[in-house]
Each structure stands twice: as structure tokens, then as C-alpha cells.
Enzyme design. Structure first.
Site, PDB file in Angstrom:
ATOM      1  CE1 TYR A   1      -3.996   2.076   0.228  1.00  0.00           C
ATOM      2  CE2 TYR A   1      -2.715   3.308   1.849  1.00  0.00           C
ATOM      3  CZ  TYR A   1      -3.808   3.219   1.013  1.00  0.00           C
ATOM      4  OH  TYR A   1      -4.711   4.254   0.948  1.00  0.00           O
TER       5      TYR A   1
ATOM      6  CB  SER B   1      -7.126   2.596  -2.734  1.00  0.00           C
ATOM      7  OG  SER B   1      -7.541   3.912  -2.544  1.00  0.00           O
TER       8      SER B   1
ATOM      9  CG  ASP C   1     -14.178   3.694  -6.397  1.00  0.00           C
ATOM     10  OD1 ASP C   1     -14.367   4.520  -5.487  1.00  0.00           O
ATOM     11  OD2 ASP C   1     -13.117   3.072  -6.539  1.00  0.00           O
TER      12      ASP C   1
ATOM     13  CG  HIS D   1     -12.451   2.882  -2.858  1.00  0.00           C
ATOM     14  ND1 HIS D   1     -11.787   3.088  -4.036  1.00  0.00           N
ATOM     15  CD2 HIS D   1     -11.499   2.965  -1.881  1.00  0.00           C
ATOM     16  CE1 HIS D   1     -10.500   3.316  -3.798  1.00  0.00           C
ATOM     17  NE2 HIS D   1     -10.304   3.227  -2.498  1.00  0.00           N
TER      18      HIS D   1
END
Length: 718
Positions: free
Chosen positions: A484, A564, A647, A682
Site C-alpha cells: 500500500y 486504491s 466508486d 471502492h
């Protein structure tokens, strides 16, 4: 942990492995045609082409985009369904999810509220017990709200005595919420309804009403794309229409600020926390709520947007906060709210391990820490004297520990890569711990091992990484690397049915705790954002190099995945090191770094990314933006881009444009596909059946292109 079937553990039958089909055996027809526009802008002296800008339009309101989505979806679905591992992964993920799981109970008055999913329910219903030992009663079943299971219970909060419950409804994955109320004694709904709530909590004032945050109603057709400005805190009195709700706190002169209000457990104090973006830099105002006439003056307690200030709770006029002011890894401080000016006193100082959370339970303070991205929990008295550690056992993640001053009861969950969450009940006065809910598993956790390794990044930084595998997988195997690296978010061990299916098939799973996260406090976050963002990509690349150099993965068996901000990570790393990566899944990613701040919540992300409108930031963003740095003439790994039509966090136009550019570029013969989910957003609120389908499609794709051979039928590999 108990096994649901002893026979499953006892069975030692070896399953035949199916050889993966070659690329030629799963033919890739020409991609659907995508119109290329002629948009070119000059930004800071550079001409920037944006040929697929037309794909930014909302799929619900633009026929051309809708047609493109339909064509791409048919093309991708046909390819994915032909892959040999798809059916096996779908069966195994479904089987691994088919266990009873519980949410952490929340106590209000004499009532206990918690979610419970029997296994494969699309959404988790909410139950209530009137007393801990009472029979559970179904209170809300969101599975009845929509035929496709895509309307979710997105949050809930009981009133002070537990007789009322406000809950949030999320439809199709959107960030917008509808707040409704019911009587917990009868289960009957009240007429109250709140619209246009977003990024909000629900904080009750006794049983009379509650505080929430909302934005102005967007213009028609702009629900899922318009920028979010002018968030304000409102108070809703039960039995009145929303039009009569009182605005409690707003900053119209600063429309970019966001605001939320939390109420202390005694109902005396309201804390308004204001933010400018995603950074943990807040202003705090305090309201004395004892004045029920509604003359609620918000007095400044902390100003300046310089540090994190997270309220824990209050005892009388004494307020407890977690802050990183003068403590990058956080400390706990107190102040007297009745004093004319705040004076802050440290009661739990900063340590080498960052504070991850804190709560007051009974007359104790429970503090959780991160130790190399795993949870440690400790108990203090209210003066900050250390009393005891809470024994958690193996490497894993603990969460919860909610409670109230004066009540020694708290609940928490513990999970790890090979263990779904178990819920525990703890009495902080006696130290007694008991099990509230323990899942019956369809697999044996002992068959899987987790180790934590530290590797060296490009600039010499030491970075931790978890590596998980079946205990009989001792040599190189296809490996799925996840990351991430942003927004101060820490990645810690946790259970995933999809990852477990990958492990059961004989793959290795790795989780890299790269810079940009919060694993080691503010300095770790700062080292991976703004002009330091390249460190994030370097850390992830070094993780992949370590896995190949040290025999964890095969020479052509490294898959990478992220969602993301992690989708941005995957896109950037594939551009920079396509030779290292063998397959990739970029999920709901931020792919256009020159226009991300133009939609919905994107403007908040400038804290981590910088401003595309500023020269120095633009140069950094331009250098790694996935959409703008695709390298034509270089062979790319097989790529599956995933997004969803609803999203409104990272609008799907990011993924649409990126996938179109990949397909148009000369980047080799491997597939570069986009999977577009419908009636999903999302990630939160996604129904179980959609999650299983997506997990199977993604893992089937990654397994095929890394050479992971899946078992011949739907049973687990032994």
C-alpha cells in the site's frame, strides 16, 4: 480454534495438479476499439496528451462511456472465465468464507449489539442481546434491502441507554449514506431519515437526538463525481424532519475543511475535530453539552492544523487525548476542560513503538502499540502507571478494546494471516479473559507458517515483510506480493479467504510494510509521501527483488497486487520495473496523478501526493503517474485492472483511462485487461457473492501468468 470437520484435517489424499494452460491455449483476440481523442494541454512548459479524457465521464450519464464499459466487460469476462484456475478459486474462496463470523460487540445500557454472518450471507445482519447471556435477537437484516445484495449496513450507533439505534445505509458501494433510526426494544423503525451524509460518524446526545456530518446536496447527476466541499456538523432531534436539523459547526469561509463531532461517554462534552485533508493534523473545538437549550458554543481547544489530536474520553472535566505533538510515535496527554487555557500533561510518554489506539475502560487505560506491524496491548492506570500487558500470543492484529469509564468490560478481536478473527471479552479489573465468539474453520491453521523478514531498500532503509506459505512449501513457488504505502495507513496481519485459497494452492503470500504507511510513526509516513513518494516504489521493488533472490518465488512467478493508493503503487512499479514483475492486479487505483484532485474526495489527497497545480509538485507527480508513464516498446507483465462503476472515492475514470492507454501501447503480447464491477464502489459494502467472483477472477488470472498450478477439483490441496 476448532475444526468444523475432523475428516478434513485427517484426509491426506494428494490431489492431482492441473498443468496451467499456455498463453496460446487461452487466445487473446484484438482488444475492443477505444476512441482516442486529441486533448493536449501545456502544463509548466510541457505538452501533456490526454487522449482518453472522454472516459472520465460518469458511466451512468454518458452513453459512450457506458458502451465502452460494456464492451470491455464482455471481453474481459470471456478471457477470465476460460482460465483453468477460475472455478477452483471460486469454490475454495466460497468454502473458506463459509464460517460463522462475528463483529466486536458494543455495549449500551443493558444491551449488546454485534453483527453476525452465518457464512455466505451477502451482508452481515445486526443482532442485539438484552444482557450478555440473553438470547440474541435479529435487529436488522440488510440482506432484505436489495435483490442483488448490494445495499449494506454501513455503520450503526446505539443511543446512550441502548433503546434506540441510528444506522447508516450504503447503496451500491457509494460513500454517500442514508441514516435511519429504529427502536431496539421492538425493532420498529422511526420516521427519521438523513440524506447526503458522508465521511461521518453518529454521536448520540442521550436518547434525544444525534450529531452527524454532511455535505450540501450535489447538483443533479453529479452525485458520484463532484468535489466534496463545505462539510458541516448537524444535530438531528428525533421526530423532526431533516430540514429542521441545526447546523452546529461549519466553516463556510474555509470550504475545504472537514468536520466531525464525537460525544464523551458521559454525554457532557462534544469534540469537533476539523481536518484539511488526509494528514493527521487537526483543530479541536470543545462544546459543553450540558446546556440542553442548544446554546452550544464551540470553543477552540487546539488550533493550527499542525498535529494529530485524537480524543479518548473524559472523566469529569479531565480530557484524555492521543497526540503526536512533540512525539512522532504518539503519546497520551490530559488537560482540564474547565481551565481558561489548556495545559497539556503527558501521562503515557512516547516509546519506540507507535501508539495505535487507546481507550478508557473502567478505571484503566488500554493502549495498543505497533511492534514491527503487529499488535501489542498494555494496561495503565489513569495516571499513566503501567500495570500489565494483555497477552495476545502469535504475530497478529488485535482491535476493539472499546468501553466506558466505570465499566470494566471490554471486547476485542485477534486475527492473523492463518486465523480469522476470534472475539474475546476482558474484565480489566480482574484480568479475566474469556472467548465470546470463535469461528469453526474449514482448514487447519497449523498447516501455514508466517515469518517476518527484513530487507534493504535502494537507499539502505530496513523494511519489514511478512511471508506466509503452506508448511510443506519449502522451495520457490509463485508468490503474490501486496503493498500500500501511503496515508499513514499500517498494514498488519489479517485473514483473507482469497489469500488463503492462494496459499492452499501452493502459492506464497508476502506483505511488505513499505514507507508511506504508519507502521513506525510519522517519520515512516513522511519518508513515503510528497517528494519522497519514489521511496514507496523503491521499497516495493526491493521486496520483489528479495523474494526472487532468496528463493521464495520462482524466476517467472512474481505477482503484485494493491488497491486504491496501492493500485497507484502497482501501476508505477510496473512502469518502472516491468522486467521484475510477471503478473499484476491494480485495484481501484489512482492512475492519473495530474487530475486526481478534480473529483469527489480527491482534493484531500494532496497531503500525500502534493498539488498538480504547483510546479515542483507537478514535476514529481508527472515522473511517476501510471497513466502518463506507460513505456511503449517494452514488454509488460500480464495485467488485470479492477474497478467498479459506483466508486466515488477513486472514480473509475482513473482505471478506464489507464486500461485504454495500456491496450493502445506497444507493451507486448500478454493481456492487459480491465474488470469493471457493477453496483459496487471502492470496496466497503461489497456483497459476499461479488467478492467471491472478483477474488476468483483475480487469482485465476495471477495464477495463470505466474505458473501456479491449482488442484484439479474444488478441494483443498494437501
Amino acid at each position: 480454534m476448532r475444526l468444523r470437520s475432523a475428516a478434513l484435517a485427517a484426509s491426506a489424499v494428494s490431489l492431482a495438479l492441473a498443468a496451467p494452460l499456455t498463453a496460446e491455449e487461452v487466445p487473446l483476440p484484438p482488444y475492443p476499439e477505444t476512441r482516442s481523442g486529441d486533448v493536449v494541454e501545456t502544463l509548466f512548459g510541457e505538452e501533456i496528451a490526454d487522449p482518453y479524457r472522454w472516459l472520465e465521464a460518469d458511466v451512468r450519464n454518458d452513453a459512450d462511456v457506458a458502451a465502452w464499459v460494456e464492451q470491455q466487460s464482455k471481453f474481459t469476462d470471456a478471457y477470465l472465465k476460460a482460465l483453468p484456475g477460475n472455478d477452483w478459486f471460486k469454490a475454495r474462496i466460497g468454502a473458506l468464507l463459509d464460517y460463522e463470523r462475528f463483529g466486536i460487540p458494543q455495549k449500551a445500557g443493558e444491551y449488546y449489539f454485534y453483527t453476525r454472518n452465518t457464512g455466505l450471507q451477502n451482508q452481515s445482519p445486526l443482532y442485539v442481546r438484552h444482557g450478555l447471556d440473553a438470547e440474541p435477537r435479529l435487529l436488522i437484516d440488510p440482506n432484505t434491502w436489495a435483490d442483488d445484495g448490494a445495499t449494506a449496513l454501513a455503520g450503526w450507533e446505539p443511543s446512550q441507554n441502548g433503546t434506540l439505534l441510528a444506522y447508516a445505509v450504503q447503496d451500491g458501494g457509494t460513500d454517500w449514506r442514508i441514516i435511519r433510526v429504529l427502536d431496539t426494544r421492538t425493532g420498529q423503525p422511526l420516521e427519521d431519515e438523513i440524506r447526503w451524509a458522508k465521511f461521518t460518524g453518529i454521536s448520540w446526545l442521550g436518547n434525544e437526538g444525534f450529531f452527524y456530518s454532511r455535505f450540501p446536496e450535489p447538483e443533479e447527476g453529479q452525485d458520484f463525481q463532484a468535489l466534496n466541499y463545505n462539510q458541516a456538523v448537524y444535530y438531528h432531534k428525533l421526530g423532526t424532519p431533516q430540514s429542521e436539523d441545526r447546523m452546529v459547526f461549519a466553516t463556510p469561509e474555509h470550504p475545504e475543511r472537514g468536520h466531525g463531532l464525537g460525544v464523551s461517554d458521559d454525554g457532557r462534552w462534544g469534540f469537533v475535530i476539523s481536518s484539511l485533508g488526509t494528514d493527521a493534523k487537526y483543530e479541536v473545538h470543545v462544546i459543553d453539552l450540558e446546556d440542553r437549550s442548544g446554546k452550544w458554543d464551540a470553543k477552540p481547544l487546539v488550533t493550527g492544523f499542525e498535529n494529530a489530536w485524537n480524543p479518548i474520553d473524559t472523566i469529569g472535566t479531565k480530557a484524555f487525548f492521543v497526540t503526536n505533538k512533540d512525539a512522532p510515535r504518539y503519546r497520551i496527554v490530559t488537560t482540564d476542560l474547565s481551565a481558561p487555557t489548556p495545559t497539556w500533561t503527558t501521562i503515557v510518554p512516547e516509546t519506540e513503538q507507535p501508539i495505535d489506539g487507546a481507550s478508557i475502560v473502567g478505571d484503566k487505560l488500554i493502549v495498543t502499540y505497533l511492534k514491527d506491524a503487529t499488535t501489542r496491548a498494555a494496561v495503565y492506570d489513569l495516571q499513566g502507571k503501567a500495570l500489565d500487558d494483555i497477552e495476545l500470543g502469535e504475530l497478529g492484529t488485535a482491535g476493539g478494546f472499546g468501553g466506558k469509564p466505570g465499566d470494566p468490560e471490554t471486547f476485542y478481536t485477534f486475527t492473523s494471516f492463518n486465523r480469522p478473527g476470534t472475539i474475546y471479552r476482558l474484565n480489566v479489573d480482574t484480568g479475566e479473559t474469556s472467548t465470546f465468539a470463535e469461528p469453526e474453520l474449514t482448514f487447519d491453521p497449523a498447516r501455514f507458517v508466517t515469518e517476518q523478514k527484513f530487507y534493504t531498500s535502494k537507499d539502505g532503509t530496513r523494511v519489514p515483510m511478512f511471508i506466509v506459505r503452506r508448511n510443506d512449501v519449502t522451495g520457490p513457488a509463485p508468490t503474490l506480493l501486496y503493498g500500500y504505502g501511503g496515508f499513514d495507513i499500517s498494514l498488519t496481519p489479517g485473514f483473507s479467504a482469497a489469500r488463503m485459497a492462494w496459499l492452499e494452492a501452493g502459492g506464497v503470500f508476502a506483505l511488505a510494510n513499505i514507507r508511506g504507511g504508519g507502521e513506525y510513526g510519522k517519520a515512516w509516513h513522511d519518508a513515503g509521501r510528497l517528494h519522497n513518494k519514489q521511496n514507496v516504489f523503491d521499497d516495493f521493488i526491493a521486496a520483489g527483488e528479495y523474494l526472487k533472490a532468496n528463493g521464495y518465488t520462482t524466476p517467472n512467478g512474481l505477482a503484485i497486487q494493491g488497491g486504491s493508493n496501492g493500485g497507484l503503487l502497482v501501476g508505477a512499479v510496473v512502469n518502472q520495473r516491468p522486467d521484475l514483475i510477471d503478473a499484476a492486479n491494480a485495484a481501484v487505483g489512482v492512475m492519473d496523478m495530474l487530475r486526481f484532485d478534480r473529483w469527489t474526495a480527491g482534493r484531500y489527497w494532496v497531503d500525500d501526493y502534493g498539488y498538480p497545480s504547483k510546479d515542483t509538485d507537478f514535476k514529481v507527480l508527472r515522473a511517476y503517474s501510471p497513466y502518463h508513464n506507460i513505456r511503449s516498446g517494452v514488454d509488460y507483465p500480464a495485467m488485470l485492472v479492477t474497478t467498479a462503476d459506483t466508486d466515488d472515492r477513486v472514480v473509475p475514470g482513473h482505471s478506464f483511462k489507464y486500461a485504454a492507454a495500456l491496450q493502445a501501447a506497444d507493451v507486448g503480447d500478454k493481456p492487459h485487461l480491465i474488470r469493471i464491477e457493477t453496483r459496487a464502489g471502492h470496496g466497503s459494502g461489497k456483497p459476499t457473492d461479488k467478492a467471491i467472483e472478483e477474488g476468483a477472477d483475480v487469482l485465476g488470472f495471477l495464477a495463470h501468468w505466474t505458473g501456479l498450478a491449482v488442484p484439479a477439483d474444488g478441494a483443498a490441496s494437501e
